[in-house]
Structures are given as structure tokens and as C-alpha cells.
Scaffold this motif. Structure first.
Motif, PDB file in Angstrom:
ATOM      1  N   SER A 166       0.821  -1.212   0.000  1.00 51.70           N
ATOM      2  CA  SER A 166       0.000   0.000   0.000  1.00 51.70           C
ATOM      3  C   SER A 166       0.854   1.261   0.000  1.00 51.70           C
ATOM      4  CB  SER A 166      -0.943  -0.022   1.200  1.00 51.70           C
ATOM      5  OG  SER A 166      -0.210  -0.113   2.406  1.00 51.70           O
ATOM      6  N   GLU A 224       0.528   2.210 -12.550  1.00 50.61           N
ATOM      7  CA  GLU A 224       0.071   2.166 -11.164  1.00 50.61           C
ATOM      8  C   GLU A 224      -1.246   1.400 -11.108  1.00 50.61           C
ATOM      9  OE1 GLU A 224      -1.103   5.207  -7.487  1.00 50.61           O
ATOM     10  OE2 GLU A 224      -0.111   5.949  -9.291  1.00 50.61           O
ATOM     11  N   GLU A 226      -5.597  -0.773  -6.082  1.00 53.44           N
ATOM     12  CA  GLU A 226      -5.176  -1.466  -4.857  1.00 53.44           C
ATOM     13  C   GLU A 226      -5.636  -2.922  -4.826  1.00 53.44           C
ATOM     14  OE1 GLU A 226      -5.629  -1.007   0.013  1.00 53.44           O
ATOM     15  OE2 GLU A 226      -6.332   0.576  -1.341  1.00 53.44           O
ATOM     16  N   ASP A 227      -6.915  -3.171  -5.210  1.00 50.22           N
ATOM     17  CA  ASP A 227      -7.404  -4.552  -5.154  1.00 50.22           C
ATOM     18  C   ASP A 227      -6.694  -5.427  -6.179  1.00 50.22           C
ATOM     19  OD1 ASP A 227      -8.524  -3.211  -7.275  1.00 50.22           O
ATOM     20  OD2 ASP A 227     -10.442  -4.282  -7.182  1.00 50.22           O
ATOM     21  N   SER A 264      -3.552  -4.912  -7.360  1.00 52.32           N
ATOM     22  CA  SER A 264      -2.187  -5.112  -6.876  1.00 52.32           C
ATOM     23  C   SER A 264      -2.137  -6.200  -5.818  1.00 52.32           C
ATOM     24  CB  SER A 264      -1.634  -3.805  -6.308  1.00 52.32           C
ATOM     25  OG  SER A 264      -1.539  -2.830  -7.301  1.00 52.32           O
ATOM     26  N   LEU A 265      -3.107  -6.172  -4.887  1.00 54.51           N
ATOM     27  CA  LEU A 265      -3.137  -7.168  -3.824  1.00 54.51           C
ATOM     28  C   LEU A 265      -3.374  -8.569  -4.392  1.00 54.51           C
ATOM     29  CD1 LEU A 265      -2.974  -7.727  -0.827  1.00 54.51           C
ATOM     30  CD2 LEU A 265      -5.432  -7.230  -0.649  1.00 54.51           C
TER      31      LEU A 265
END
Length: 660
Positions: A520, A553, A556-557, A559-560
């Protein structure tokens, strides 16, 4: 086969080579040049071509000019053989040309006419007479020292016997190729190279096929022949397809399209490219190129090509969720297919009638002809006497035919209604599958999000709860040690402090694995690098991480999810594959992210069902990301796992039927 049709067109486009101008009547020049200009045009005007050829042969007959009579006859024969597929007319005019050339002693042209007689006989199903004509043509070529022309003869012999004796067809094709190189005939060599390319592609030998394709491309460029060059690139695209090289396939089809000015060929190449896009499930791309193919086919009035385009177009429209357009294309396909079927029936009847007339004329003699004339006169008299009865028969026949046509029309209408009902049922089934897929995706998303929330909660509780307790214990031990120097020297106290430190580090490691803070704070690449560094330190496995142009970039979801997939694959390689070396690669392309994990472990049989939860978790996350996974492994030889994930701006909303 296209390369064979092209070899015949070469002869059709022959000009006035080697003929003194004094021999050329002005009318013959105009008619022949006009005919050739229509024949060479990209948008072929067949009616104008035939009209000028017929004018030329009619005038040459009237003026008893045997040479020009024979030349026009040969070109009319090729018109029927190449452009309309009429072997009976090809035979008729080739025979007429051969007799005229023979009468005036033009042996070279006579041999060429005999070669076309062989082609016509084979197309009519007369194999033995065909080989006799071919043999006679070859003997005459050798007699007059025209061995260089044997290449074209062998090409035509090979094509004729292909369906009967395929190994012999290949032998003739190789002979033609060898002769073309021996006598420096680049056009014939290029044509044979294309033929041999087809042979090796059918044998699933793309490497040998590419050798001949490369040679055909070189020769086509030297000849500045756009049509040969375009078909060379088309064959090269097929070769790359057998190697599963998607980029190579698309690039070579584009080169084929750009190389030709012939609208029919462009439409064919766009159609084949659309079929390939559909096969690899790039349905939107298939839809785009098939629209172009349809536009070109309509422009040149190619009904049979339109049938192929509509047949290929339905699947990408259905798969991409354009069900209304798919139904419209299906209806166009059915209507066009029925229309073409009727045209084929009429053409077949005309061809059978023509064949019957030719065979009848060959068997007739002068006595039989006179007898038939007398019989026709008698029949005419009898018909006049029975005119009223014949009239009644005709009326009854008309009623019967009308009833039969009405019955056929009703049958056709019933069949069309049945087809429409079947299509409606298929569309409803597709819609149901789409709804089910939506529900599955929503369920998978909920499971993934729930797992990550639970991991985050547990990691926070471990860090804030147990982490605080361990810190308090350590501070208490430090405080006790400071009060008593003897306790500081006591081994139990020192060991207890070491265990508290070790437990705290282990706690932080577990919390980090459950919810990596670097992901994060610093992004996916830094988090993966930390993961690799940690594995290199804590295990005896050497993990290498390579990344190329990964500068996007990610959400977030996403990348996780990517991090969890990589984490699971690396742990599987260490835990189950017992690998000592692991290579992790990430490559960003225009519209997708490629991830490859390779190890030197013990491998496994990919055909056996996977029982572990690791890969099943990976597959669930891949479904959530609308991504693909390919596994290559065999026991004792390690494993290679490739992932293809669409980039954020190409990831669709959760709905069925969309392509990545």
C-alpha cells in the motif's frame, strides 16, 4: 488452389510477344489489348473481357486468319477455365485452338493448347485422356527444345492429380520448382514455392514451409508482383499460426493485405484474419476486420465470399454479447446460402447439358445426323397433327409444376421457421449462461474481498495485540536486568530475552505476509522485491526477479490480488516442487501484464487433476481479474507457469461475454 489459378492467369495475360507488327491486323490489336486490359484490372469486368474476345475470334474467322483465330480461341478457353469454371468450354476452345495452331505449324502454341486440353479432361473426370494430352504436350516441348516450359506443364499435371495421387502431385511440384530454377524462370519458381508451402503446412512442418515462403517473397519482390507477394505473406501467417505466434500471424496478414491491390484478395485476407481472431477469442477485433471484409466483398459483388464472411462473423458477435447483430448476420447467411444454392443448381444443369451435347457430337456421324434430321421432320409433322393434345398436356404440366413449386415454397418456409426457433433457443441459452457467469464473478469477488478483509483484521490484531504484549514483556525483562547485574548474567534471562525478540520478529513476519504494508505504501514492484528478498534470506532457494517496463500504477485490489498470486506460486515452487532455483518475470505489454514463474523442481503431470488448494486459489483470483493461466510441466523437468492479465484500463465491469 489460388496459386494454381494464378499460374493460369499468367498465360491469360500474355501479350503480343515475338509477333511482327506487320502480321497484326489493327482490329486484332484493339480487341486483344482491350480484352487483356479488362482481364488485368483489379475489379475484373468478365462480361467486357468475353465480349472483346468473342469479337476478335468472330472477325478472325470471317477473314480466315488462322493464327489470330487460334490465339483468341485459346484465350476464350482460359476465360471459361479460369474465371467461370467451365471445363466443357475450356475443352471446346482449347481443341479449336490446337487444330488451328497445328495447321499453321505453330508447335509451341500447339503444345500449350494440348496442356489446357489435359486440364479440361481432368476436370471433366477423364483421367486417361488427360494424361495422354499432357504427355503429348511434354513430348512436343522437348522436341522443339522448349524444356523451360515443362515447369508450367508439371504444375498443371500436379494440380490435376492432387486428389488422386498426392505423393505424385508433390513429385511433379518439386520437378517444376527445379526446372524453374534451372532455366531462371522466377515467376514459375515463385508459384511452385507457394505450392510447396501448402504441402509442408499440410504436413505440419512449418520450418520447411518457411524456407519456400521466404524464397517466394524474394522472387515476388524481384518481379514486383503484388499478388504473388500478398499470398506469400498469407502463407507465412499460416506458418506463424502453427507456431502459436499471435503477433507474427497478425503482422503477416496485415502485410498480405497491404501488398495487394486486388479487392477480392484483400477481402479474403481480412476474412481469414477475422477467423483467426475468433479462434483466439479476440472477438471485438474479429468483428472489426470482418466488417471491412464484408464492405469489400459487397463492393466487388462476391456472393460466395460474403457467404464465408457471414459464416465466420456469427461466432464473435455471439461471444462479444452482440446477440441482435449475430441474429441479423445469421439471417443474411441463410438467405445468401439459399440464393447461392439455386445459382449452383442452375450452373450444374447448364454444365451437364453442355457435357451431354459435347459427348453427343463426338459420337454422331454424317449418316446418323441425316437420319436424325429426317426423324425431326417426322416428329414435327406428328406434332402438328396432335397440336390440341399437346396443348392439353402443357396445361396439365403447368398445373403440376405450379403445385410442386407451391409445395417446395411451403417446405422452405417451414425450414426457415424451424431455424429461427433454434436460433432463439440458442440465444436464450447464451443469455442464461451470461447471467450465471455474472453471478459466479460476483461470488468470487465477495470471497476474495472477504479473505483480504479477514487477513487485514488478523494482521492488525496480531500487530496491535500480541505485538504490544511481546514489547511489554521485553521491557519488563530489560527493567529487571537493569536492577540486578546478576540477573543480567543469568543464562535463563538472556535466553528469555532472545526468545521474545525472535517471537516478535516472527509475529511481524506473519503480519507482513498476511497484509504487506509495502504494497500500500510503495506499490506492487517494491512489495514483490521484498517478498523475493525475504525468500532468499529465509530459504535455501535462489529466487531471481526480472521486470520490464512495468510502470503502470495498478488499483489497490488488483495489486493485492497479483501479489497473492505471485506469493502462492513462489511458495508452491518451494514447498511442493522442491526447487532450488526460481525465475520470476513481469513484462508490461500494450494491453496486458505478463507474469512468468519458472522453477527447476521435480515437476508434475499437468493432465492429472490438481488436488491442492494453492493453484485453486490462484485460479479463483485469475477469474476475478479476468486473466488467463498456462501451465507447462512434466515430471522431473521443472515447471513454467505463464499468466496474462489485462491492464486496468482494459478490465471490464463484472459482466459476461466480454473479451480481455
Amino acid at each position: 488452389m489460388k496459386w494454381f489459378r494464378y499460374s493460369l492467369l499468367v498465360f491469360l495475360m500474355l501479350g503480343l510477344e515475338g509477333v511482327p507488327r506487320a502480321q497484326v491486323n489493327e482490329f486484332y490489336q484493339d480487341s486483344l489489348h482491350l480484352a487483356l486490359s479488362y482481364g488485368a484490372a483489379d475489379s475484373l469486368d468478365q462480361e467486357a473481357l468475353l465480349e472483346h474476345l468473342m469479337q476478335g475470334i468472330g472477325q478472325s474467322r470471317d477473314l480466315q486468319q488462322d493464327y489470330w483465330h487460334a490465339r483468341f480461341a485459346l484465350r476464350i478457353a482460359l476465360y471459361y477455365g479460369v474465371l467461370t469454371g467451365r471445363p466443357d468450354s475450356l475443352y471446346k476452345y482449347s481443341l479449336e485452338a490446337r487444330e488451328k495452331f497445328r495447321a499453321i505449324g505453330r508447335q509451341l502454341e500447339e503444345a500449350r493448347a494440348m496442356m489446357f486440353l489435359g486440364i479440361a479432361e481432368f476436370q471433366l473426370g477423364h483421367e486417361e485422356p488427360a494424361m495422354q494430352w499432357y504427355t503429348a504436350a511434354g513430348d512436343l516441348y522437348q522436341e522443339i527444345g522448349a524444356d523451360s516450359l515443362l515447369a508450367s506443364l508439371y504444375i498443371n499435371i500436379g494440380h490435376s492429380i492432387k486428389e488422386v495421387d498426392y505423393p505424385l502431385y508433390i513429385e511433379y511440384l518439386k520437378k517444376a520448382n527445379s526446372l524453374s530454377r534451372q532455366f531462371n524462370e522466377p515467376r514459375q519458381e515463385a508459384i511452385t514455392c507457394l505450392g510447396l508451402t501448402d504441402v509442408y503446412l499440410e504436413k505440419n512442418d512449418p520450418d520447411s514451409a518457411k524456407i519456400y515462403i521466404d524464397r517466394a517473397i524474394i522472387l515476388s519482390r524481384e518481379l514486383d508482383d503484388s499478388q504473388l507477394l500478398s499470398y506469400s505473406y498469407r502463407n507465412l501467417a499460416i506458418t506463424e499460426k502453427s507456431k502459436n505466434n499471435r503477433v507474427g500471424v497478425v503482422q503477416n496478414y496485415q502485410s498480405a493485405i497491404n501488398s495487394t491491390k486486388n479487392l477480392r484478395d484483400k477481402a479474403i485476407f481480412y476474412t481469414q484474419l477475422g477467423e483467426y481472431y475468433s479462434d483466439i477469442e479476440w472477438h471485438h477485433s474479429a468483428d472489426s476486420v470482418l466488417q471491412i471484409a464484408e464492405s469489400l466483398a459487397r463492393e466487388i459483388g462476391a456472393s460466395q465470399l460474403l457467404e464465408l464472411i457471414y459464416g465466420a462473423w456469427r461466432r464473435p458477435l455471439e461471444k462479444s454479447g452482440q446477440l441482435k447483430q449475430a441474429l441479423a448476420i445469421s439471417n443474411l447467411y441463410i438467405d445468401l446460402k439459399d440464393s447461392l444454392h439455386n445459382e449452383n443448381v442452375r450452373a450444374t444443369v447448364a454444365e451437364l447439358t453442355s457435357k451431354y451435347e459435347i459427348e453427343l457430337k463426338e459420337k454422331e456421324n454424317s449418316k446418323l445426323l441425316a437420319t436424325n434430321i429426317q426423324q425431326e421432320l417426322d416428329i414435327t409433322k406428328l406434332n402438328l397433327a396432335n397440336r390440341n393434345r399437346l396443348f392439353l398436356i402443357l396445361i396439365l404440366s403447368a398445373f403440376i409444376i405450379s403445385g410442386w413449386l407451391f409445395y417446395l415454397n411451403r417446405q422452405k418456409s417451414s425450414q426457415q421457421k424451424l431455424k429461427i426457433a433454434q436460433q432463439d433457443a440458442h440465444i436464450q441459452k447464451q443469455q442464461l449462461l451470461a447471467i450465471q457467469k455474472d453471478q459466479e464473478l460476483v461470488a468470487i469477488k465477495s470471497i476474495v474481498q472477504g479473505q483480504e478483509q479477514e487477513r487485514g483484521r488478523i494482521a492488525k490484531e496480531l500487530h496491535d495485540g500480541l505485538g504490544g504484549i511481546f514489547s511489554t514483556i521485553k521491557l519488563s525483562l530489560d527493567h529487571i536486568t537493569k536492577k540486578s547485574e546478576r540477573l543480567d548474567e543469568h543464562q535463563s534471562i538472556a535466553h528469555s530475552r532472545s526468545l521474545v525478540d525472535k517471537a516478535g520478529k516472527e509475529l511481524r513476519r506473519i503480519a507482513q505476509n498476511m497484509m504487506p504494508s509495502t504494497l500500500s505504501k510503495f506499490g506492487l514492484l517494491v512489495a514483490v522485491e521484498d517478498l523475493v528478498d525475504e525468500m532468499n534470506i529465509q530459504s535455501q532457494v535462489e529466487v531471481s526477479f526480472q521486470h520490464y517496463q512495468v510502470d503502470l500504477e495498478f488499483p489497490e485490489d488488483m495489486s493485492l490480488s497479483i501479489y497473492r498470486i505471485i506469493q502462492e506460486l513462489l511458495h508452491n515452487a518451494v514447498k511442493h516442487a522442491e526447487a532450488t532455483e526460481i525465475l520470476l518475470q513481469m513484462v508490461q505489454h500494450d494491453n496486458h501484464l505478463e507474469i512468468v514463474v519458472e522453477d527447476n523442481g521435480k515437476g508434475f503431470d499437468v493432465s492429472e487433476p490438481r488436488q491442492g488448494a494453492g493453484l485453486l486459489n490462484v485460479e479463483s483470483r485469475l477469474i476475478y481479474l479476468n486473466a488467463n493461466m498456462k501451465i507447462e510441466s512434466e515430471k522431473g523437468n521443472g515447471a513454467s507457469i505463464s499468466l496474462e492479465l489485462p491492464l486496468p484500463d482494459t478490465i471490464p465491469e463484472i459482466s459476461a461475454g466480454q473479451e480481455p
